[in-house]
Design an enzyme around this catalytic site. Structure first.
Site, PDB file in Angstrom:
ATOM      1  N   ASP A 175       0.821  -1.219   0.000  1.00  0.00           N
ATOM      2  CA  ASP A 175       0.000   0.000   0.000  1.00  0.00           C
ATOM      3  C   ASP A 175       0.855   1.271   0.000  1.00  0.00           C
ATOM      4  O   ASP A 175       0.639   2.191   0.793  1.00  0.00           O
ATOM      5  CB  ASP A 175      -0.947   0.018   1.205  1.00  0.00           C
ATOM      6  CG  ASP A 175      -1.941  -1.130   1.184  1.00  0.00           C
ATOM      7  OD1 ASP A 175      -2.060  -1.788   0.132  1.00  0.00           O
ATOM      8  OD2 ASP A 175      -2.592  -1.379   2.203  1.00  0.00           O
TER       9      ASP A 175
ATOM     10  N   ASP B  28      -0.272  -4.369  -3.810  1.00  0.00           N
ATOM     11  CA  ASP B  28      -1.254  -3.284  -3.974  1.00  0.00           C
ATOM     12  C   ASP B  28      -0.594  -1.918  -3.801  1.00  0.00           C
ATOM     13  O   ASP B  28      -1.131  -1.038  -3.115  1.00  0.00           O
ATOM     14  CB  ASP B  28      -2.396  -3.426  -2.963  1.00  0.00           C
ATOM     15  CG  ASP B  28      -3.124  -4.754  -3.079  1.00  0.00           C
ATOM     16  OD1 ASP B  28      -3.055  -5.380  -4.152  1.00  0.00           O
ATOM     17  OD2 ASP B  28      -3.754  -5.180  -2.094  1.00  0.00           O
TER      18      ASP B  28
ATOM     19  N   ARG C 197      -5.416  -6.138  -9.264  1.00  0.00           N
ATOM     20  CA  ARG C 197      -6.555  -6.928  -8.808  1.00  0.00           C
ATOM     21  C   ARG C 197      -7.656  -5.968  -8.395  1.00  0.00           C
ATOM     22  O   ARG C 197      -7.397  -4.814  -8.031  1.00  0.00           O
ATOM     23  CB  ARG C 197      -6.171  -7.865  -7.665  1.00  0.00           C
ATOM     24  CG  ARG C 197      -5.590  -7.215  -6.420  1.00  0.00           C
ATOM     25  CD  ARG C 197      -5.272  -8.277  -5.377  1.00  0.00           C
ATOM     26  NE  ARG C 197      -4.696  -7.736  -4.152  1.00  0.00           N
ATOM     27  CZ  ARG C 197      -4.497  -8.440  -3.046  1.00  0.00           C
ATOM     28  NH1 ARG C 197      -4.842  -9.721  -3.013  1.00  0.00           N
ATOM     29  NH2 ARG C 197      -3.964  -7.886  -1.967  1.00  0.00           N
TER      30      ARG C 197
ATOM     31  N   TRP D  38     -10.153  -4.256  -6.239  1.00  0.00           N
ATOM     32  CA  TRP D  38     -10.458  -3.978  -4.837  1.00  0.00           C
ATOM     33  C   TRP D  38     -11.970  -4.014  -4.623  1.00  0.00           C
ATOM     34  O   TRP D  38     -12.454  -4.179  -3.503  1.00  0.00           O
ATOM     35  CB  TRP D  38      -9.867  -2.624  -4.463  1.00  0.00           C
ATOM     36  CG  TRP D  38      -9.778  -2.358  -2.994  1.00  0.00           C
ATOM     37  CD1 TRP D  38      -9.845  -3.268  -1.984  1.00  0.00           C
ATOM     38  CD2 TRP D  38      -9.591  -1.091  -2.371  1.00  0.00           C
ATOM     39  NE1 TRP D  38      -9.713  -2.650  -0.767  1.00  0.00           N
ATOM     40  CE2 TRP D  38      -9.557  -1.313  -0.976  1.00  0.00           C
ATOM     41  CE3 TRP D  38      -9.445   0.211  -2.844  1.00  0.00           C
ATOM     42  CZ2 TRP D  38      -9.391  -0.279  -0.064  1.00  0.00           C
ATOM     43  CZ3 TRP D  38      -9.274   1.235  -1.930  1.00  0.00           C
ATOM     44  CH2 TRP D  38      -9.248   0.990  -0.556  1.00  0.00           C
TER      45      TRP D  38
END
EC number: 3.1.1.11
Length: 336
Positions: free
Chosen positions: A164, A185, A247, A249
């Protein structure tokens, strides 16, 4: 007749003045003044946060916070009422803002901007929690930067983390010639953002080599009509380890890679429906005109979206985020 002529004359004058004012506002706005930050005491302040704190709210004039060489170990927040800040450093190797925090994405960020109308140039934002040497810590969210306002231009800057890294939360954002590094991510959020000539650097193989693969993006939109999306145009995907391009979320996620160079770090399957499993038809994951060892789409997920050339060009254009011409009014040296 004289009254009518006089009235018409006033209307014409008002129209001319309106056009003049509009034309003036469309030009690049000027910086009102500069605040200098220097760790060694050679400026107005020794921390970035104290410089921002010195700006009186509400702020409607462009103020440059020029940050000299150094590693500034602090958390920095630009509050909602302090827009029109130009945060400028000496370069990504020279000006670094870093902190060591983790867990919740709403409190762990090294840098957070709530305000609208922000320019950033020549700075590295780093969260060191997961990227210390010989790291034995569990990998957890540790945000380097959280972007939560509208109308941001970020050039020649770097974002460093592992999970993140860049929380592109909401709003319209333009990133150019930036480097974003991470493993899981590491670009995520609900934003409507265009990334031009950026480098996406997968580092999972360095800091967590036991993990089989990572993910670059995690996007979602609240509805199919929402204009959000992450668009990567003329970018480079590189690094150490293996990765998915993204991907979902949530449902309606939109991520587009346009004419970008994808190295062999990209897994053949490319994408994961994740939280949108069963609703893959609602996802807009697109690859168009990409090159490199990781650009072969023959083994990609079957629901990879195909858009026309004109549709892709529409997303990859600055107009995707700049329908009302706001970028031209920003005090950006050398243009966007």
């Amino acid at each position: 007749m004289k009254r009518v002529a006089s009235y018409n004359y006033k209307i014409v004058c008002m129209v001319v003045m309106t056009l003049f004012v509009y034309g003036y506002s469309a030009a690049a706005e000027q910086i009102a003044y500069t605040i200098t930050v220097d760790l060694n005491g050679g400026g107005n302040f020794t921390t970035v946060q104290s410089a921002i704190d010195s700006i009186s709210p509400p702020n409607h004039n462009w103020i440059r916070v020029f940050t000299q060489n150094g590693i500034y170990r602090e958390k920095v927040t630009i509050p909602k009422e302090k827009g029109f800040i130009y945060l400028q450093g000496k370069g990504i190797e020279q000006t670094v803002i870093e902190y060591d925090d983790h867990q919740a994405t709403d409190i762990s960020a090294t840098f957070t901007a709530f305000a609208d109308d922000i320019v950033i140039s020549g700075i590295t934002f780093k969260n060191t929690y997961n990227i210390v040497p010989n790291n034995k810590r569990e990998i957890v969210p540790a945000v380097a930067a959280r972007m939560l306002g509208d109308r941001y231009v970020v050039t020649d800057s770097s974002f460093v983390g592992l999970q993140d890294t860049l929380f592109d939360g909401k709003g319209r954002h333009y990133y150019k010639r930036c480097i974003i590094s991470g493993g899981i991510d590491f670009i995520f959020g609900y934003g409507q953002s265009l990334f031009k000539e950026c480098t996406l650097n997968m580092t999972l193989g360095i800091y967590a080599p036991d993990n089989p693969y990572g993910t670059i993006t995690a996007h979602q939109r609240p509805s199919p009509s929402d204009e959000g999306g992450f668009v990567f145009s003329d970018c480079t995907v590189t690094g150490v380890g293996k990765t998915l391009l993204g991907r979902a979320w949530g449902s309606n996620a939109r991520v587009i890679f346009d004419r970008s160079r994808l190295s062999d770090v990209v897994l053949p399957i490319g994408w994961d429906a994740w939280r949108a499993k069963g609703n893959e038809r609602d996802l807009t994951f697109v690859e168009a005109g990409c090159t490199g060892a990781g650009a072969d789409t023959s083994q990609r997920v079957p629901w990879l979206k195909k858009l026309s050339l004109s549709e892709v060009d529409g997303f990859a254009s600055v107009s995707f985020i700049d329908q009302d011409g706001w970028i031209s009014r920003f005090p950006i040296e050398g243009g966007p």
